[in-house]
Design a protein around this motif. Structure first.
Motif, short mmCIF file in Angstrom:
data_model
loop_
_atom_site.label_atom_id
_atom_site.label_comp_id
_atom_site.label_asym_id
_atom_site.label_seq_id
_atom_site.Cartn_x
_atom_site.Cartn_y
_atom_site.Cartn_z
N UNK A 28 19.89 17.05 -12.63
CA UNK A 28 18.91 16.73 -11.60
C UNK A 28 18.49 15.27 -11.47
N UNK A 29 19.32 14.32 -11.90
CA UNK A 29 19.03 12.90 -11.64
C UNK A 29 20.35 12.17 -11.51
N UNK A 30 20.34 11.11 -10.73
CA UNK A 30 21.58 10.35 -10.51
C UNK A 30 21.39 8.91 -10.94
N UNK A 31 22.22 8.45 -11.84
CA UNK A 31 22.20 7.02 -12.20
C UNK A 31 22.97 6.24 -11.13
N UNK A 32 22.71 4.95 -11.06
CA UNK A 32 23.41 4.12 -10.05
C UNK A 32 24.83 3.83 -10.54
N UNK A 33 25.74 3.49 -9.62
CA UNK A 33 27.10 3.12 -10.04
C UNK A 33 27.09 1.98 -11.06
N UNK A 34 26.16 1.03 -10.90
CA UNK A 34 26.09 -0.09 -11.87
C UNK A 34 25.71 0.43 -13.26
N UNK A 35 24.80 1.37 -13.31
CA UNK A 35 24.40 1.92 -14.61
C UNK A 35 25.56 2.69 -15.26
N UNK A 36 26.30 3.43 -14.44
CA UNK A 36 27.46 4.16 -14.98
C UNK A 36 28.46 3.17 -15.58
N UNK A 37 28.66 2.05 -14.87
CA UNK A 37 29.61 1.03 -15.36
C UNK A 37 29.10 0.36 -16.64
N UNK A 38 27.79 0.09 -16.67
CA UNK A 38 27.21 -0.55 -17.87
C UNK A 38 27.41 0.35 -19.09
N UNK A 39 27.19 1.64 -18.91
CA UNK A 39 27.38 2.58 -20.03
C UNK A 39 28.86 2.56 -20.46
N UNK A 40 29.75 2.54 -19.45
CA UNK A 40 31.20 2.54 -19.77
C UNK A 40 31.60 1.25 -20.50
N UNK A 41 30.79 0.20 -20.35
CA UNK A 41 31.15 -1.07 -21.01
C UNK A 41 30.90 -1.02 -22.53
N UNK A 42 30.33 0.08 -23.02
CA UNK A 42 30.19 0.24 -24.48
C UNK A 42 31.53 0.66 -25.12
N UNK A 43 32.54 0.89 -24.28
CA UNK A 43 33.84 1.41 -24.74
C UNK A 43 34.46 0.52 -25.83
N UNK A 44 34.83 1.16 -26.94
CA UNK A 44 35.60 0.46 -27.98
C UNK A 44 36.85 1.27 -28.35
N UNK A 45 37.17 2.27 -27.53
CA UNK A 45 38.38 3.07 -27.77
C UNK A 45 38.36 3.80 -29.10
N UNK A 46 37.19 4.25 -29.52
CA UNK A 46 37.06 4.82 -30.87
C UNK A 46 37.07 6.36 -30.84
N UNK A 47 38.12 6.94 -31.44
CA UNK A 47 38.19 8.39 -31.63
C UNK A 47 37.52 8.73 -32.96
N UNK A 48 36.63 9.70 -32.96
CA UNK A 48 36.11 10.22 -34.24
C UNK A 48 36.95 11.42 -34.68
N UNK A 49 37.39 12.21 -33.71
CA UNK A 49 38.21 13.39 -34.04
C UNK A 49 39.68 12.97 -34.03
N UNK A 50 40.10 12.32 -35.10
CA UNK A 50 41.41 11.68 -35.11
C UNK A 50 42.18 12.06 -36.38
N UNK A 51 43.18 12.98 -36.23
CA UNK A 51 43.96 13.34 -37.42
C UNK A 51 44.82 12.18 -37.94
N UNK A 52 44.83 11.08 -37.21
CA UNK A 52 45.47 9.86 -37.73
C UNK A 52 44.59 9.20 -38.77
N UNK A 53 43.31 9.60 -38.83
CA UNK A 53 42.36 9.02 -39.79
C UNK A 53 41.96 10.02 -40.86
N UNK A 54 41.75 11.28 -40.46
CA UNK A 54 41.15 12.21 -41.43
C UNK A 54 42.18 13.04 -42.21
N UNK A 55 43.47 12.76 -42.01
CA UNK A 55 44.48 13.40 -42.87
C UNK A 55 45.12 12.29 -43.71
N UNK A 56 44.41 11.77 -44.71
CA UNK A 56 44.86 10.55 -45.37
C UNK A 56 46.24 10.67 -46.02
N UNK A 57 46.58 11.87 -46.53
CA UNK A 57 47.88 12.03 -47.18
C UNK A 57 49.04 11.95 -46.20
#
Ligand code: NAD
Length: 325
Positions: free
Chosen positions: A289-318
């Motif tokens: 029930x609320x709409x952010x502005x396109x600029x706000x959506x872009x600002x949030x997207x600018x936090x992107x660091x390409x970080x996966x937390x659910x990554x079997x490339x990291x959590x299967x160390x063996x």
């Protein structure tokens, strides 16, 4: 009660609620009651998986709500997933059929391949990544095509109404298009401001597929895992504490969690947050029930660091399985 919008699944024309409830890490002994309470709070979509080990109990919660006349079967949307150790065709068909029985609701609305990788089946350890339940990752030579054809058979039988994939990239999906009789309607991916995945989301739009975001709160879900579990969650600032998210939340009179969920739904995605607390359950449902502005959506997207937390490339160390390359 919050009104939930519905999106249309492209190939079947079926309707899917844009906001649902995630069942990962819900203890089986709590699942029936939590799902029942979630239905009373207004949730209609439940996101499960064979790997979560709580499908039977989640189904019990739904059946209780149906038997009390709170909802009808057709009001409920069940997504669930085939685990990596069940990719071989006959096993996939058998497992999918058994999952339908576990839920006890006649059919599954959307059935996904959980990850684009096949691991060997061990009847002693049917869940998790490890063949021996401890540390051995054993791959199996089963192609995605074989698994997809199993999903198509389940679809032909009417046991699953739509089929799709999770944690796939565009290359693997393009390949499915070369042989699919039943096209994938949904891609489920990790998606939050630290992992924006713009190309992948645009690819799905181009290909007429819907996208579901999981782990919308970024590191939060992974902080619940044992300290020994190797993710970068503990070293990453919480999205709830980011000044940008807090200031946008204050502007709209919403919580940071609601801003994170709305950011995804305004990008056209479905979300499936999980919470055990009644107040947060309600809060997470009330995110349209609320709409952010396109600029706000872009600002949030600018936090992107390409970080996966659910990554079997990291959590299967063996034996890291570097799927997200
Ligand atoms: P989530 O982003 O929903 O975060 C859950 C965590 O956030 C919990 O610790 C919860 O207590 C907390 N929380 C919930 N609402 C909150 C609020 N309003 N304010 C503050 N804290 C809040 O994480 P998730 O469970 O990882 O993802 C959601 C669902 O996605 C899962 O339950 C599962 O169904 C699905 N999922 C799928 C995959 C996949 O591989 N396909 C992987 C992970 C999760």
């Amino acid at each position: 009660m919050a009104t939930i919008p519905y999106l249309t699944l492209p190939h079947s024309g079926h309707q899917i609620p844009q906001v649902g409830f995630g069942l990962w890490k819900v203890a089986p002994e709590e699942a029936a009651n939590l799902v029942y309470e979630a239905i009373k709070s207004g949730y209609r979509l439940f996101d499960g998986a064979y790997d979560y080990g709580n499908e039977k109990e989640a189904g019990e919660g739904i059946r209780r709500a149906i038997s009390e006349g709170i909802v009808k079967r057709e009001d409920i949307f069940i997504t669930t997933k085939l685990w990596n150790s069940c990719h071989e065709k006959e096993r996939a068909i058998k497992t999918g059929t058994e999952q339908v029985e576990e839920w006890g609701l006649g059919y599954i609305d959307l059935y996904l391949i959980h990850f684009p990788i096949a691991i060997a089946f061990n009847p002693k350890h049917t869940r998790g990544w490890y063949y021996d339940g401890e540390g051995e990752v054993r791959l199996e030579r089963t192609s995605i095509r074989e698994t997809w054809e199993a999903l198509e058979e389940l679809h032909d039988k009417g046991l699953v109404k739509d089929i799709g994939i999770s944690n796939f990239n565009s290359q693997a999906i393009f390949d499915i298009f070369t042989y699919a009789r039943v096209l994938p309607s949904m891609l489920q991916i990790e998606h939050h401001p630290y992992l924006v995945q713009k190309n992948l989301v645009d690819f799905c739009k181009d290909q007429n597929m819907l996208v579901t975001a999981y782990s919308s709160f970024g590191p939060q879900s992974f902080l619940e895992l044992p300290a020994s579990f190797p993710t970068k969650a503990a070293q990453t600032p919480r999205l709830f504490d980011q000044d940008l998210i807090k200031s946008i939340a204050a502007k709209y009179g919403k919580t940071p969690g609601q801003v994170l969920l709305r950011w995804a739904t305004q990008r056209g995605l479905c979300v499936i947050p999980k919470s055990n607390h009644k107040d947060r359950m309600l809060q997470n449902l009330d995110v349209i029930g609320f709409d952010m502005t396109p600029d706000e959506l872009e600002l949030i997207a600018s936090l992107d660091i390409g970080l996966h937390f659910n990554d079997p490339g990291t959590y299967l160390p063996g034996r890291p399985l570097r799927l997200f390359t």
